[in-house]
Scaffold this motif. Structure first.
Motif, PDB file in Angstrom:
ATOM      1  N   SER A   1      76.701   1.670 -18.014  1.00 52.94           N
ATOM      2  CA  SER A   1      77.613   2.809 -18.083  1.00 52.94           C
ATOM      3  C   SER A   1      78.139   3.037 -19.501  1.00 52.94           C
ATOM      4  O   SER A   1      78.741   4.061 -19.770  1.00 52.94           O
ATOM      5  CB  SER A   1      78.761   2.626 -17.094  1.00 52.94           C
TER       6      SER A   1
ATOM      7  N   LYS B   1      73.692   5.297 -23.432  1.00 52.81           N
ATOM      8  CA  LYS B   1      72.955   6.525 -23.137  1.00 52.81           C
ATOM      9  C   LYS B   1      71.503   6.091 -23.064  1.00 52.81           C
ATOM     10  O   LYS B   1      70.958   5.533 -24.026  1.00 52.81           O
ATOM     11  CB  LYS B   1      73.169   7.518 -24.287  1.00 52.81           C
TER      12      LYS B   1
ATOM     13  N   ASN C   1      80.301   8.184 -21.691  1.00 56.01           N
ATOM     14  CA  ASN C   1      79.892   8.588 -20.343  1.00 56.01           C
ATOM     15  C   ASN C   1      81.086   8.903 -19.471  1.00 56.01           C
ATOM     16  O   ASN C   1      81.055   9.851 -18.682  1.00 56.01           O
ATOM     17  CB  ASN C   1      79.075   7.468 -19.691  1.00 56.01           C
TER      18      ASN C   1
ATOM     19  N   GLU D   1      69.112  10.029 -16.253  1.00 53.48           N
ATOM     20  CA  GLU D   1      70.184   9.579 -17.125  1.00 53.48           C
ATOM     21  C   GLU D   1      70.795   8.321 -16.506  1.00 53.48           C
ATOM     22  O   GLU D   1      71.773   8.388 -15.765  1.00 53.48           O
ATOM     23  CB  GLU D   1      71.258  10.664 -17.250  1.00 53.48           C
TER      24      GLU D   1
ATOM     25  N   TYR E   1      74.635   7.562 -17.494  1.00 59.65           N
ATOM     26  CA  TYR E   1      75.605   8.465 -16.863  1.00 59.65           C
ATOM     27  C   TYR E   1      75.676   8.215 -15.356  1.00 59.65           C
ATOM     28  O   TYR E   1      76.764   8.170 -14.763  1.00 59.65           O
ATOM     29  CB  TYR E   1      75.223   9.913 -17.164  1.00 59.65           C
TER      30      TYR E   1
END
Lengths: 319, 298
Positions: free
Chosen positions: A63, A66, A80, A286, A289
């Motif tokens: 978390s 990226k 995020n 992702e 995220y």
């Protein structure tokens, strides 16, 4: 017993390991049991560490990164989470989830409690078995089958539900195509599938209430509604707490029904928290995220569990 | 109620004047509650009847209203269509392989671990037990992204049935459940067995394991039900139709039939539900008991 004497008199014939584990001394038995304990636990501990604890820590770490499959992971601190709290879709997703939780769990607890109360009072065994089986059957189905089936039944033009509502003079309701109705349709679908589970928990709780207390209350003139609110509900509070918290946690992880019935639509009207996680993690790839969303969801669930723990100490009446 | 009232002073006064009223209220309550029970039973059973009867309607009739509650067309062609549209046998076999492997695996790992926590003494036991309990609070979705990376990158088993089996072999809930069962069995058996010369493995395998069989049955039916109906995990791990479990197959069939007959989809649902119905018929007691103990996770 005879063999014990023989072993004790001939220790030379054994190697050091088997002597250390010698079964015929108390210490030997203790050592054997300890070793066996670690052996027995190994598969479970390894499995849980590898597939639950590890990924959980991984989620926590991810978390802050990226990362999609194409570029190497890049540390971005709390970015995020900043993005998450500013993301209107995330807000909608969590809002929808909370609406679904409140609506579904309220209906579930009230209806299941009433059904359990009434079924428990039935004198006829046949009737009671029939009702118990009827209410429980949907629990066996998969969310996927239920979503597909009730999706057809909720169809605006061809659906059975609107057809019968038409007899009551109700105009065709766009259950799945209107943002006003879609959460209600999804909630009712989930109520249908989970009612039997909550019902069974309440039935178990009610049937184990002490009959002496209930009879004494009746002798003292407590009847009907008063008996339920003053006697049954307080006595049942551990069951109520358990059922409610279990249902809340289950609903917070809600995915199958809205995903299959509406894909989150119309617009974002039925998008849930887990659906967001799924879409950012596996739709947009992702991973960072998506993990941040997963973490927020986990913290919410943890808060509910903590609430249960605190409440069960302060409020619930345990006999 | 009236007879009970008469035993108290207040009741005696009221009973004479409002006896008819009481009788009326009592019976009205009974009728209201019976109506409620019946209406709810109709609402829960209606979708089942609708699915079965519509699965037997001819494709042309499948959308027509009013719905037929009693199947009269008896058109079984929808059922054969299911086999033509999706690799049904493959998918049902996949569901069985995955579900039965996970059930067997969890029975083995959880009975070993549950026994260790309940009956064996060793250093670190409490710490390990708390770790197991803590993992029960982690929802499956919170770990799914790293799990996916692990399964697809490190183990490279995504889109194989192993991806659905291996991560589910260890179970915190099952361990906890079976620990409770083993703890409820008295120690005397072990002492007697030791006197008879049994070793530790024999004590577990031949004495305590059979005595814990109700717990094993509960774990088995709960896991079967949860794993058979799982949609989320296969949705993430599987790509190839031939390797789908049947839950994915049904949704796939629905998409495939979007413009066609819903009867075929419903026939698929009937077929895919049969195994859990069979499990329910034989394992009803254990399923209900297990759910009451809080078994919600698969």
């Amino acid at each position: 017993m005879g063999s014990q004497v023989m072993h004790l008199s001939s220790p030379r014939r054994r190697n050091p390991v088997s002597r250390w584990l010698a079964a015929d001394t108390l210490q030997g038995i203790q050592r054997q049991r300890a070793l066996l304990g670690y052996l027995f636990l190994a598969p479970t501990i390894i499995g849980l560490l590898l597939f639950i604890v590890g990924p959980m820590l991984g989620s926590l770490a991810l978390s802050f990164y990226k990362w999609n499959v194409f570029r190497p992971p890049e540390f971005i601190g709390f970015a995020n989470f900043e993005r998450l709290f500013a993301d209107p879709r995330v807000f909608t997703g969590f809002k929808n989830t909370f609406i679904l939780v409140v609506m579904t769990v309220t209906i579930l607890e009230v209806v299941a409690f009433l059904l359990a109360l009434l079924v428990n009072r039935l004198a006829s065994r046949t009737l009671s078995t029939f009702f118990r089986t009827a209410y429980f059957l949907p629990v066996l189905l998969s969310g996927a089958s239920v979503a597909v089936t009730l999706g057809y039944m909720f169809h605006k033009d061809f659906g059975v539900i609107n057809y019968y509502l038409g007899f009551l003079g109700i105009e065709k309701i766009p259950w799945l195509n209107s943002s006003d109705w879609v959460l209600i349709a999804v909630s009712l679908t989930t109520v249908w599938r989970n009612l039997g589970f909550t019902f069974i928990i309440y039935l178990g709780g009610i049937s184990s209430l002490p009959t002496e207390v209930l009879e004494a209350a009746e002798v003292d003139g407590a009847q009907g509604w008063r008996k339920i609110t003053k006697i049954v509900l307080p006595l049942l509070s551990p069951t109520i707490l358990f059922a409610t918290v279990t249902d809340i946690i289950k609903m917070l992880q809600f995915f199958d029904e809205p995903f299959i019935m509406t894909r989150g639509g119309p617009g974002d009207a039925s998008r849930t928290a887990v659906m967001l996680l799924y879409e950012s993690g596996f739709g947009n790839l992702e991973f960072g995220y998506g993990s941040a969303i997963a973490l927020v969801l986990f913290i919410v669930i943890l808060a509910v569990t903590a609430f249960q723990f605190v409440m069960s100490r302060r409020w619930v009446f345990y006999r | 109620m009236a007879t009970l009232n008469q035993t108290t002073a207040v009741g005696r006064v009221q009973a004479s004047s409002s006896y008819r009223m009481d009788w009326f209220r009592h019976n009205l309550g009974r009728w209201v509650s019976m109506t409620f029970l019946v209406v709810m039973a109709i609402l829960t059973l209606m979708p089942f009847i609708w699915v079965v009867s519509t699965s037997l309607r001819t494709p042309a009739q499948s959308f027509t209203l009013p719905p037929k509650w009693i199947p009269t067309d008896m058109d079984f062609s929808n059922y054969s269509q299911v086999f033509e549209r999706i690799p049904f046998w493959n998918q049902i076999a996949n569901s069985f392989i995955v579900t039965l492997s996970v059930v067997a695996g969890q029975l083995i790992t959880a009975s070993l671990a549950g026994y260790a926590f309940a009956r064996l003494r060793f250093r670190g036991r409490n710490v390990l037990f708390w770790i197991v309990l803590a993992t029960m609070m982690i929802p499956g979705q919170a770990t799914i992204i790293p799990l996916f990376i692990m399964v697809s990158r490190f183990f490279q088993i995504n889109d194989t049935l192993y991806a659905l089996i291996v991560p589910s072999l260890a179970t915190a809930f099952g361990t906890f459940l079976l620990r409770q069962y083993f703890m409820s069995i008295p120690d005397d058996f072990e002492e007697a067995a030791l006197v008879e010369g049994a070793n530790q493995w024999q004590i577990f395998r031949q004495i305590y394991l059979p005595l814990a069989s109700p717990g094993l049955a509960i774990l088995a039916v709960l896991t079967f039900n949860a794993k058979w109906n799982d949609y989320f995990t296969p949705l993430i791990f599987m790509n190839t139709k031939e390797r789908f479990p049947i839950t994915l197959g049904i949704v796939d069939l629905q998409g495939y039939m979007a413009t066609g007959s819903i009867s075929v989809v419903l026939a698929g649902i009937v077929l895919s539900t049969l195994p859990v119905i069979v499990i329910y018929i034989f394992g009803q007691r254990y399923l209900v008991e297990g759910l009451m103990m809080g078994g919600v996770k698969g």
